[in-house]
Design an enzyme around this catalytic site. Structure first.
Site, short mmCIF file in Angstrom:
data_model
loop_
_atom_site.label_atom_id
_atom_site.label_comp_id
_atom_site.label_asym_id
_atom_site.label_seq_id
_atom_site.Cartn_x
_atom_site.Cartn_y
_atom_site.Cartn_z
N SER A 21 9.24 2.67 -2.24
CA SER A 21 8.80 1.35 -2.69
C SER A 21 9.28 0.23 -1.76
CB SER A 21 9.36 1.10 -4.10
OG SER A 21 8.94 -0.14 -4.61
N GLY A 22 8.36 -0.63 -1.35
CA GLY A 22 8.73 -1.88 -0.69
C GLY A 22 9.34 -1.75 0.70
N ASP B 40 -23.11 7.84 2.32
CA ASP B 40 -22.50 8.89 3.13
C ASP B 40 -21.18 9.39 2.54
OD1 ASP B 40 -24.36 9.23 5.19
OD2 ASP B 40 -23.53 7.62 6.41
N SER C 278 7.46 4.71 -4.57
CA SER C 278 6.54 3.60 -4.88
C SER C 278 6.54 3.31 -6.37
CB SER C 278 5.13 4.00 -4.44
OG SER C 278 4.19 3.13 -5.03
N SER C 279 6.50 2.01 -6.71
CA SER C 279 6.44 1.66 -8.13
C SER C 279 5.15 2.17 -8.77
CB SER C 279 6.57 0.14 -8.29
OG SER C 279 5.56 -0.52 -7.57
N ASP C 280 4.17 2.53 -7.96
CA ASP C 280 2.90 3.07 -8.49
C ASP C 280 2.95 4.58 -8.69
OD1 ASP C 280 1.47 0.53 -8.42
OD2 ASP C 280 1.56 0.72 -6.25
N GLY D 216 0.84 -1.18 0.00
CA GLY D 216 0.00 0.00 0.00
C GLY D 216 0.87 1.22 0.00
N HIS E 68 -3.32 3.81 -2.49
CA HIS E 68 -3.51 2.52 -3.18
C HIS E 68 -3.24 1.41 -2.18
CE1 HIS E 68 -3.30 -0.80 -5.88
NE2 HIS E 68 -2.01 -0.94 -5.79
N HIS F 20 -4.03 -3.16 -1.40
CA HIS F 20 -4.57 -4.45 -1.87
C HIS F 20 -5.54 -4.98 -0.82
CE1 HIS F 20 -1.47 -5.55 -5.18
NE2 HIS F 20 -1.46 -4.25 -4.99
N TYR G 222 -24.02 17.17 9.09
CA TYR G 222 -23.43 16.14 9.96
C TYR G 222 -22.21 16.72 10.69
CZ TYR G 222 -21.33 11.70 11.40
OH TYR G 222 -20.79 10.67 12.12
N HIS H 163 -6.81 -5.89 -10.42
CA HIS H 163 -5.73 -5.35 -9.59
C HIS H 163 -6.26 -4.98 -8.20
CE1 HIS H 163 -1.99 -2.50 -9.50
NE2 HIS H 163 -2.28 -2.95 -8.32
#
Lengths: 239, 239, 239, 239
Positions: free
Chosen positions: A44-45, A119, A73-75, A27, A94, A96, A228, A170
């Site tokens: 990353s990682g 909501d 991050s690789s993303d 993530g 992001h 999983h 709210y 994904h």
């Protein structure tokens, strides 16, 4: 450089294991300084219990690293595309997370079946089309971002009103005005996916909420008539 | 004797309860010293909170105990067969983790339906054929190992590319370059089984990822072009 | 003002995260002082780890705030309707607990399939009809309360014997003699919904318990012949 | 009186919340001193975090309280019947653990589909017939015990080989040589029910293990040829 934003992005990343949204290092959260045109993202990682604010990487809107001793991050290219395409968002996440990935694997939207969804999400959370062979083999992470943008454009969805998506095969991306809001939205998506799965396997009827319930719940918490909580424009009127 | 490896195998065993992969004593990890041709394995039926590095048992590649005051795991003959058949693996783990056991009970592969699977497993995680009466009644634990080896051979699967298996009617085994990597792979298998179950009960369509997505994700993290994380051959190129 | 009740309501609210009934701020508990005709309720949108007894808001039975520096829960009008319609209840709780929301989304009752249900609920937990467009657009939270009251009236259910309901497309409300009892009932509802889901997807047979089992279990714990525990009228007879 | 047994029964009771087998006070463990013909059981409706060894109640085999300041579990008559009918058991546990209750609600056996089941249960865990109106209205808790005994007799099951049962529409009971073993068996039942549910909803094929696999796994851990662990008759042979 951007020390406050690094701290904010670090803290948002650390919420992911606390909210049961990540296994291992799967993530990442980023946050943007719109004035400077730079965003800060997790490396990353790297394991969460070893992460520090100083590990965060600074990237510009071309996706180039501006500062940072670690690889981002690789993303990162996906985040870059989204910050460019959605000018009003301030943070992206992001993960999983398992319920959302199950819907992404089945290539099904996470439908708006109840007020918990309404909501936060003004309609179904869409799943993108699966990426083509060519998209995957050329610039995979950029193309992932482009597939998200295309999904919102083709289906006429406002990314501020539905601040999350499933990338087919994904998993989930979510965003928000700040990195913390993006993480909040990612958690709501995961909880709604869990609720939906059980509702959808209990009954075959279409259980979508009607438009007027969607309007009511979404606008209780968003926009100029929101009431709210303690700080919305009309909160005091409900005292 | 092999004190460093004992420590490593001990620590990998202690990850099993932390990662929610075991109930009671139902799991074991081993690790091998290829030069000496000896492996180290958890003793049989010892509770995790009483386990020490010194309890680990040293076994040779004939499956004979070389050192150790306790009996080795009853699954030791299975580990022996796998170390002999798969010469490049450095650690093995067996658990009764519930999602994987459900697929093993149903005698179904854990299919590659998403990138979470593809990041670690280059294809479906296969289920072995059920052992025959004769195999079970003669040398049960060895035959369990042989059934695993046969599954990979018959189906032409590379055990390094798909480092896990389900033994039919029993449960999961996983392996890797080190004991810690084997445990990592066992956890990914469990998470993927959970995601798959929900995807497979949401839709009847075949949701397998295409070969090109499998290639992309697997090779982002493995081999000479890997770029995920900080230390892969191409990690720096993504900075 | 009402300091003891504020403390009691505060403590009941703090049980919600401990019992895994809430995500973020999605839940609220209230408690009433029937003599004074005032009830105490959680403020809207405040995080549980920041909540104090002093934050509780005092409201009268017209739904008007009598004391409190914060806005009361946005669901306050629903609580008001229920306290007026059900004169014997002393506490109310609303959550978005996931199993109950799944049944509310599917618009299905949580049926009495076992003694766990029957110990607390003298029959199925009903789901209300979905609110109409007009109800939602006018006085939404009051109409939510009215829909609950109508459900119990139309179906002839005693709200003391079945102290919980699902609001269609929304989620659960529960109540009891005290705020703590209301929270207890909300947790039982959630556990029963989980048990029911799995029973209902294992078999298509109608698994309702018969009336005589419902009678037996409900009256073991309720009424003048109750003998469960240490303090019921007939507890001593079972020693 | 029976201080050591009280401590043992107390500790076995305290395992129930640790193993996630109980919500609130919904569970009880007892243990018997066969020489004295007395058993010790948890008091009715007392919260686990307030329980002490001294709260345990001593009961004789007619079900009469011999010592104790609190009322015994309301399920005491069921325990009494089982201790009289099954002379070799030393401890009994009853819970409302959710997976087992789901099977009891559906009135389905928990089938032996894998080695996790076979390691502990020599065959399916049976569900009793539903109690009749007369049985429920006369001596409910005794009749619950009688229904269990009848199930084992009618189906020819050895209660030592299958040390657990589901009471239809109610939930699980388990037993063993000691209170701790009974709790162990109750946890295995719950885990196996979870594994079975997912296997049974993944495939419609009959996934029962064959008799020879049942034999192999059961007798690895039980009887004169058992070799699992450190202390079984043949453990040393596997070193």
């Amino acid at each position: 450089m951007l020390e406050a934003l690094k701290q904010e992005v670090y803290e948002a990343n650390m919420q992911l294991p606390k909210l049961d949204l990540v296994t291992f290092t799967w993530g990442n959260v980023s946050g943007i300084d719109r004035e400077k045109g730079l965003f800060v993202i997790k490396p990353s990682g790297v394991e969460y219990d070893k992460l520090t604010p100083d590990d965060m990487v600074v990237v510009n809107l071309k996706g180039e690293v501006v500062e940072g001793k670690l690889n981002p991050s690789s993303d990162t290219p996906t985040h870059t595309v989204l910050y460019n395409a959605f000018p009003d968002i301030g943070g992206i996440v992001h993960t999983h997370s398992p319920w959302a990935v199950s819907f992404a694997s089945a290539q099904m939207d996470i439908p708006a079946l109840n007020t918990t969804a309404a909501d936060t999400f003004y309609g179904d959370i869409p799943v993108s089309e699966a990426l083509t062979k060519e998209q995957i083999e050329t610039a995979y992470e950029e193309e992932t971002g482009e597939a998200i943008v295309k999904t919102f454009k083709d289906r006429g969805i406002d990314p501020e009103a539905v601040p999350a998506v499933l990338v087919a095969q994904h998993g989930p991306f979510a965003w928000g005005a700040t990195p913390a809001k993006a993480v909040y939205n990612a958690k709501v998506m995961e909880v709604v996916a869990e609720m939906d799965y059980h509702a959808m396997t209990l009954t075959t009827r279409d259980s979508h909420v009607p438009q007027y319930l969607l309007d009511k719940h979404y606008y209780r918490k968003h926009g100029k008539n929101a009431y709210y909580g303690q700080d919305n424009p009309k909160s005091a009127d409900h005292k």
